[in-house]
Design an enzyme around this catalytic site. Structure first.
Site, PDB file in Angstrom:
ATOM      1  N   ASP A 153      -7.370   6.736   7.988  1.00 28.89           N
ATOM      2  CA  ASP A 153      -6.784   5.698   8.999  1.00 28.89           C
ATOM      3  C   ASP A 153      -5.382   5.684   9.235  1.00 28.89           C
ATOM      4  O   ASP A 153      -4.874   6.700   9.661  1.00 28.89           O
ATOM      5  CB  ASP A 153      -7.323   4.476   8.074  1.00 28.89           C
ATOM      6  CG  ASP A 153      -7.746   3.085   9.078  1.00 28.89           C
ATOM      7  OD1 ASP A 153      -6.949   2.746   9.600  1.00 28.89           O
ATOM      8  OD2 ASP A 153      -8.919   2.724   8.918  1.00 28.89           O
ATOM      9  N   HIS A 226      -4.311  -1.704   9.732  1.00 31.93           N
ATOM     10  CA  HIS A 226      -5.718  -1.198   9.877  1.00 31.93           C
ATOM     11  C   HIS A 226      -6.212  -0.388   8.770  1.00 31.93           C
ATOM     12  O   HIS A 226      -7.116  -0.992   7.939  1.00 31.93           O
ATOM     13  CB  HIS A 226      -5.853  -0.594  11.110  1.00 31.93           C
ATOM     14  CG  HIS A 226      -7.472  -0.371  11.442  1.00 31.93           C
ATOM     15  ND1 HIS A 226      -8.057   0.660  11.025  1.00 31.93           N
ATOM     16  CD2 HIS A 226      -8.097  -1.074  12.260  1.00 31.93           C
ATOM     17  CE1 HIS A 226      -9.182   0.804  11.594  1.00 31.93           C
ATOM     18  NE2 HIS A 226      -9.518  -0.346  12.279  1.00 31.93           N
ATOM     19  N   SER A 563     -15.170  -1.342  12.466  1.00 28.60           N
ATOM     20  CA  SER A 563     -14.077  -0.824  11.574  1.00 28.60           C
ATOM     21  C   SER A 563     -14.066  -1.561  10.265  1.00 28.60           C
ATOM     22  O   SER A 563     -13.711  -0.912   9.380  1.00 28.60           O
ATOM     23  CB  SER A 563     -12.652  -1.078  11.965  1.00 28.60           C
ATOM     24  OG  SER A 563     -12.324  -0.133  12.999  1.00 28.60           O
TER      25      SER A 563
END
Ligand SMILES: *[C@@H]1O[C@H](CO)[C@@H](O)[C@H](O)[C@H]1NC(C)=O
Ligand SMILES: *[C@@H]1O[C@H](CO)[C@@H](O)[C@H](O)[C@H]1NC(C)=O
Ligand SMILES: *[C@@H]1O[C@H](CO)[C@@H](O)[C@H](O)[C@H]1NC(C)=O
Ligand SMILES: *[C@@H]1O[C@H](CO)[C@@H](O)[C@H](O)[C@H]1NC(C)=O
Ligand SMILES: *[C@@H]1O[C@H](CO)[C@@H](O)[C@H](O)[C@H]1NC(C)=O
Ligand SMILES: *[C@@H]1O[C@H](CO)[C@@H](O)[C@H](O)[C@H]1NC(C)=O
Ligand SMILES: *[C@@H]1O[C@H](CO)[C@@H](O)[C@H](O)[C@H]1NC(C)=O
Length: 790
Positions: A153, A226, A563
Site C-alpha cells: 500500500d 491509505h 480498498s
C-alpha cells in the site's frame, strides 16, 4: 534532504526521453533454466543481455540515469521469488528486440495502478471487530498472534497508537522481514506489531512523477494515509476514544488485533507501479508473510500480463500465501471487477449497519435524506438559504462550461455563488474537492447529487463546508424543485452517527462487479465485506480529504471503497490461518466463500445500492463474509497447481503465457478438464449459441471434489436451487466422510433449453448448490449464462 534527491531523480528521468526517444519501464520475464553456464549469476546474465541490446541501439545503458547509481547494469529490479526476470528502462525498439532474445519469455510495459479509493476518494470509516463482543474465532485464533499480514500500500505511519507493541507477542521464528529506515522512519518504527517495513520506488522513479504539491518520502512512512488505514483495519490494536471529528465514536480495533503487520510501500503520489508491486510480492513471500493484502488495482488484464496475478500465483501455489485483493471502485457497470485471477480472493464492498445521515429540506417542504461527515459549527447551518444549480453558475469562459455542473475548482462564478447553497453533480472530480470549489467561490453550502449510474448509494464525506451527498432519485427532486421555483431555498441539517441501520449489508454502488472480464467460468468478486463508511487509523501528515488547503489533521478517518473491504477479509484470513495453521490458501478461501450469507439484517435477499433491487452474484459473489462460520466449514474445495494449469490450458492460454504465470514448463496436450471444472468454490457455466446438440438442449457436466477438514464421521446431503430455466442434478446427492483430509467427488449435470437471444447479448440466471450435515452448510452459487455471439 532525501526528499529533494528524489525529485532530482525525477527531473533527470526526463532526459533520456528527450535525447533517445521515450523510455518506459518494462518487466522482463526470463526462463532462468536457459542461463548459459559462462555467467556466474542470473544478474550477470541479465546485465549482459541488456548490454547486447544497447550495442545495437542508439544508447548505452551506462547513460541511463534511472539505473541504480551503484551499478551501471541498467537493471532496475531483479526478481527472484514469485517471478523470474528483471525490470529495466527501455525504448520501444529495445523492448521489441528483447522479446526475440533467447531466454526471454515476455516483456510487459510497467503500468501505473491506482489505489482503490480513487473513485470514492472520500474519507470513510471503519469500526472493526469489537472487543466488547468476544467471539470464538478471536479467542481460538488468539486474535491472530503469530500470523504476519503483508500490506502492499502507501506505507504506514508507525507513530499511530494502533501499531503499538503493547501486549504483542514476538513474530514467528520463520519471519525474515526487515525494517528499512529512512526519513520519518527510524529503526524504532518497527516493533512486535509492525514487524517489517520496506519501500519499492524503482518503478515509480523510472516511470512516474510526483503529483503536484504532494510529498513523496523515500521510506516506508505513509504521507497519504491509505496504507495506515488498511493496515489498522487488518491488525490495529484496540484504540479507545477513537472517532473521526466525533463521528463513529468508540473503540477502534483491527479485525485481527494481535496479528503482525509487514508493510511494503508500493504506492506513491503518482501511482503504484507494476514492477514495484511485483518486487513487493517477491519480498513479502521471501520474508515469510502468511497473508498478502492488496487494495490496489488496474484494469482486468489477462493473467499473464498482470503483475498482481503473476505475483499472487506463486504466493498462493508455491508458498501457501493467501492473497486478498480489492475488486475496484468502478461499479456498478458489468465487468468492472479487477484483481480477478482465480488464485486471488477478490473482495467487493458493502455497507454496514451504520450511517451518517444528513437532510436536505427544500423550500416546498420536501425532505431528502443523504449522508455527510461535515462536522463544523458553521452558523449558516440549519437556516434557510438560497439554492442554485452549479450548471447555472458557470464563469463565462467557454472551456469551463461543461465542468461547472461537477463543481470543478475555478469553474464557478463567485458573483453568482456567494452566500448560496450549490447543487453539484457527482463525478469527474473528487467529492470533497467540489466542496472546496464551492467554498472558494463563496458558497456557504453544497448538495452533491448522484447521477443515474451512481444509483441510490451515498458515500459520506468530510466536507470543508456544510454539505450533503444524496442519491439519484433525491437529486432528481432537487433539480425539479430548482428549475420550477422562482427563488429556491434550502436548509441543511446534520444528524451525526446512526447505528442499527436496516437493511444492511447492501452491496455498494461503486463496488467492482462481474462477470469476470477474463473468464466466464469464474464468478468474481468472490465475496463482499464492509467497505462503506469505515473508520480506521490515519497518518498525521495528510488531511482527511487529502486536499492540500485542508489543514485538518485527524487521528482516524472514515473512508469508503473496496480498498476498505479487502483488509477486512485479509484480517479474517489471518484469524482463520491462526486457528487452522494447516489450511492451504485454497482451503481458507473456500471456507470464507462457502459459509458466506446472502440475506440482510431484515432476513431478505441482499440488495444492491445502485438499483435498490435484489443484488445478484456478479455483485456479491458468494455473499457477505461470515468469519465465525468460516472457522468451521466442515468441507472445503482444495485446489492444486495442476488444477490451475489445466484451467489455463482449457481457457486457451498458450503454453508460453502459462509459463509466465507458473514459472514451470507446461504441456497443454495433457489437459484433462474443461475450464468450469476448476475445483472452485463457486460454479459458472455458459451456453454459447447456437446449441451444440441436435435436440436443442444443452448439457454440461461440472466436476467438483470436496475435502473434509474435520476428524469426524459425517454425512452431507445435497440441496440446490436451480437457476430459472435450468435443470440441475447432483450425483451423488449424499457424501460420507470419516476423517480429516478425506476427499469425495461429485458432479453437477446442468442442462437448459437454448431459448432465444438477440445477437451479441447474454442473459444469466443464478441458483446454488449446497451440502449440509445438519449443522454446517457448504454453499456454492451457480451462474448459468446464455450467450448469443454476433
Ligand atoms: C503546481 O502547483 C502550483 C501551485 O498550485 C502551480 O503554480 C503550478 O503551476 C503547478 N504545476 C503544474 C505542473 O501543474
Ligand atoms: C439552469 O440550468 C438548467 C439545466 O442546465 C437550464 O435548463 C436552465 O435554463 C438554467 N437556468 C438559467 C436561469 O440559466
Ligand atoms: C505524528 O504524531 C505523533 C504523535 O502526536 C508524533 O509523535 C509524530 O512525530 C508525528 N509524526 C509526524 C510525521 O508528524
Ligand atoms: C428494479 O426492479 C424493478 C422491478 O423488477 C424493475 O422494473 C427495475 O428496472 C429495476 N431497476 C433496475 C435499476 O434494475
Ligand atoms: C478454446 O478453443 C477451442 C477451440 O477453438 C474452443 O472450442 C473453446 O471454446 C475455447 N475455450 C475457451 C474457454 O475459450
Ligand atoms: C506433451 O505431451 C504429449 C502427450 O503426452 C507428448 O506427445 C508431447 O510430446 C508433449 N509435448 C512436449 C512439448 O513435451
Ligand atoms: C468413524 O466411525 C468408525 C466406524 O464406526 C470408527 O471406527 C471411527 O473411529 C469413527 N471416526 C471418528 C473420527 O469418529
Amino acid at each position: 534532504m532525501e526528499n529533494r534527491n528524489f525529485f532530482l531523480l525525477l527531473c533527470f528521468s526526463l532526459l533520456p526521453s528527450l535525447i533517445f526517444g521515450t523510455r518506459n519501464v518494462y518487466i522482463v520475464r526470463v526462463d532462468n533454466d536457459l542461463k548459459p553456464s559462462i555467467f556466474p549469476s542470473l544478474k550477470a546474465w541479465y546485465t549482459s543481455t541488456l548490454h547486447s541490446l544497447s550495442a545495437t541501439s542508439t544508447t548505452t545503458f551506462d547513460q541511463n540515469p534511472n539505473a541504480n547509481p551503484s551499478d551501471n547494469s541498467g537493471l532496475l529490479h531483479v526478481f527472484r521469488t514469485v517471478f523470474h526476470g528483471f525490470s529495466a528502462s527501455l525504448t520501444a525498439p529495445e523492448a521489441d528486440a528483447l522479446r526475440t532474445t533467447p531466454g526471454v519469455l515476455s516483456v510487459i510495459w510497467d503500468q501505473p495502478r491506482q489505489l482503490h479509493t480513487t473513485r470514492t476518494p472520500q474519507f470513510l470509516g471503519l469500526v472493526s471487530g469489537s472487543t466488547s463482543k468476544p467471539n470464538n474465532l478471536i479467542s481460538s485464533a488468539n486474535a491472530g498472534a503469530g500470523i504476519v499480514v503483508a500490506v502492499l500500500d502507501t506505507g504506514i505511519d508507525p507513530t499511530h497508537r494502533s501499531f503499538s507493541a503493547a501486549g504483542q507477542p514476538s513474530p514467528p521464528s520463520k519471519w525474515k522481514g526487515s525494517c528499512q529506515v529512512g526519513p520519518s522512519f527510524p529503526a524504532t518504527s518497527c516493533n512486535n506489531k509492525l514487524v517489517g517495513a520496506r519501500f519499492f520506488a524503482t518503478g515509480f522513479k523510472a516511470g512516474g512523477t510526483s503529483k503536484n504539491g504532494s510529498t513523496d518520502i523515500l521510506s516506508p512512512y505513509d504521507t497519504n494515509g491509505h496504507g495506515t488505514h488498511t493496515a489498522s483495519t487488518i491488525a490495529g490494536c484496540p484504540a479507545d476514544g477513537a472517532s473521526f471529528l466525533g463521528f463513529a465514536a468508540g473503540v477502534a480495533t483491527g479485525i485481527a488485533p494481535r496479528a503482525h503487520v509487514a508493510v511494503y510501500k508500493i504506492c506513491w503520489s503518482g501511482g503504484c507501479f507494476e514492477s514495484d508491486i511485483l518486487a513487493a510480492f517477491d519480498s513479502a513471500v521471501e520474508d515469510g508473510a502468511d497473508i498478502i493484502s492488496l487494495s490496489v488495482g488496474g484494469g482486468p488484464t489477462p493473467y499473464h500480463l498482470d503483475s498482481t496475478s503473476i505475483g499472487a500465483f506463486s504466493a498462493f501455489n508455491y508458498h501457501g500465501v493467501l492473497v486478498s485483493a480489492s475488486s475496484g471502485n468502478d461499479g456498478p457497470g458489468a465487468m468492472t471487477a479487477t484483481n480477478i485471477a482465480p488464485w486471488i480472493t477478490t473482495v467487493g464492498a458493502s455497507t454496514i449497519d451504520r450511517r451518517f445521515p444528513a437532510d436536505v429540506k427544500l423550500g416546498d417542504g420536501t425532505v431528502l435524506s443523504g449522508a455527510s461527515l461535515y462536522s463544523g459549527k458553521d452558523p449558516s447551518v440549519d437556516k434557510w438559504l438560497p439554492l442554485v444549480y452549479a450548471g447555472n453558475l458557470s464563469s463565462l469562459r467557454l472551456g469551463f462550461r461543461s465542468s461547472a455542473p461537477f463543481c470543478m475548482r475555478g469553474t464557478l462564478d463567485p458573483a453568482a455563488a456567494r452566500g448560496k447553497v450549490v447543487l453539484c453533480e457527482r463525478g469527474v472530480v473528487k467529492r470533497a474537492e467540489k466542496g472546496l470549489a464551492v467554498k472558494e467561490a463563496g458558497g456557504v453550502g453544497m448538495i452533491i447529487s448522484n447521477q443515474f449510474l451512481d444509483g441510490e448509494g451515498v458515500v459520506p464525506d468530510a466536507h470543508l463546508l456544510p454539505a450533503v451527498d444524496i442519491g439519484f432519485s433525491a437529486g432528481k427532486k432537487a433539480h425539479e424543485y430548482i428549475h420550477t421555483t422562482a427563488s429556491p431555498t434550502v436548509r441543511l441539517s446534520f444528524h451525526g452517527t446512526q447505528i442499527e441501520v436496516k437493511p444492511a449489508p447492501v452491496v455498494a454502488s461503486f463496488s467492482g462487479r462481474g462477470p469476470s472480464a477474463q473468464s466466464a467460468f469464474i464468478i468474481k468478486p468472490d465475496i463482499i465485506a464492509p467497505g462503506v463508511g469505515i473508520l480506521a487509523a490515519w497518518t498525521n501528515s495528510s488531511s482527511p480529504t487529502e486536499l492540500l488547503p485542508d489543514e485538518r489533521r485527524t487521528e482516524f478517518n472514515i473512508l469508503s471503497g473496496t480498498s476498505m473491504s479487502c483488509p477486512h477479509v485479509s484480517g479474517i484470513s489471518a484469524l482463520l490461518k491462526a486457528t487452522h495453521p494447516d489450511w492451504s490458501p485454497a482451503a481458507l478461501r473456500s471456507a470464507i466463500m462457502t459459509t458466506a450469507y446472502v440475506n440482510d439484517n431484515l432476513g431478505r435477499d441482499l440488495l444492491d445500492e445502485s438499483s435498490g433491487n435484489r443484488s445478484v452474484e456478479w455483485a456479491h459473489g458468494s455473499g457477505h463474509v461470515d468469519p465465525e462460520r468460516a472457522a468451521d466449514p466442515g468441507l472445503v474445495y482444495e485446489l492444486s497447481t495442476d488444477d490451475y494449469i489445466n484451467f489455463l490450458c482449457s481457457s486457451n492460454y498458450t503454453e508460453l503465457d502459462i509459463r509466465t504465470i507458473t514459472r514451470t514448463a507446461v504441456n497443454c496436450s495433457q489437459k484433462t478438464s474443461k475450464p468450469w471444472d476448476l475445483n472452485y468454490p463457486s460454479i459458472s457455466v455458459m451456453m454459447n449459441q447456437p446449441v451444440p446438440t441436435s435436440s436443442g438442449n444443452f448439457e454440461i457436466v461440472v466436476h467438483r471434489t470436496l475435502t473434509s477438514v474435520r476428524d469426524a464421521n459425517s454425512t452431507y446431503m445435497a440441496s440446490m436451487k436451480e437457476p430459472s430455466g435450468v435443470h440441475m442434478v447432483i450425483v451423488p446427492d449424499k457424501l460420507v466422510f470419516s476423517r480429516k483430509g478425506e476427499k469425495q467427488q461429485f458432479v453437477v449435470k446442468v442442462s437448459a433449453n437454448a431459448g432465444r437471444l438477440q445477437a451479441g447479448t447474454s442473459r444469466t440466471e443464478f441458483g446454488y448448490i449446497s451440502w449440509t450435515d445438519g449443522e454446517r452448510r457448504v454453499r456454492s452459487p451457480v451462474a448459468f449464462t446464455w450467450h448469443q455471439s454476433f
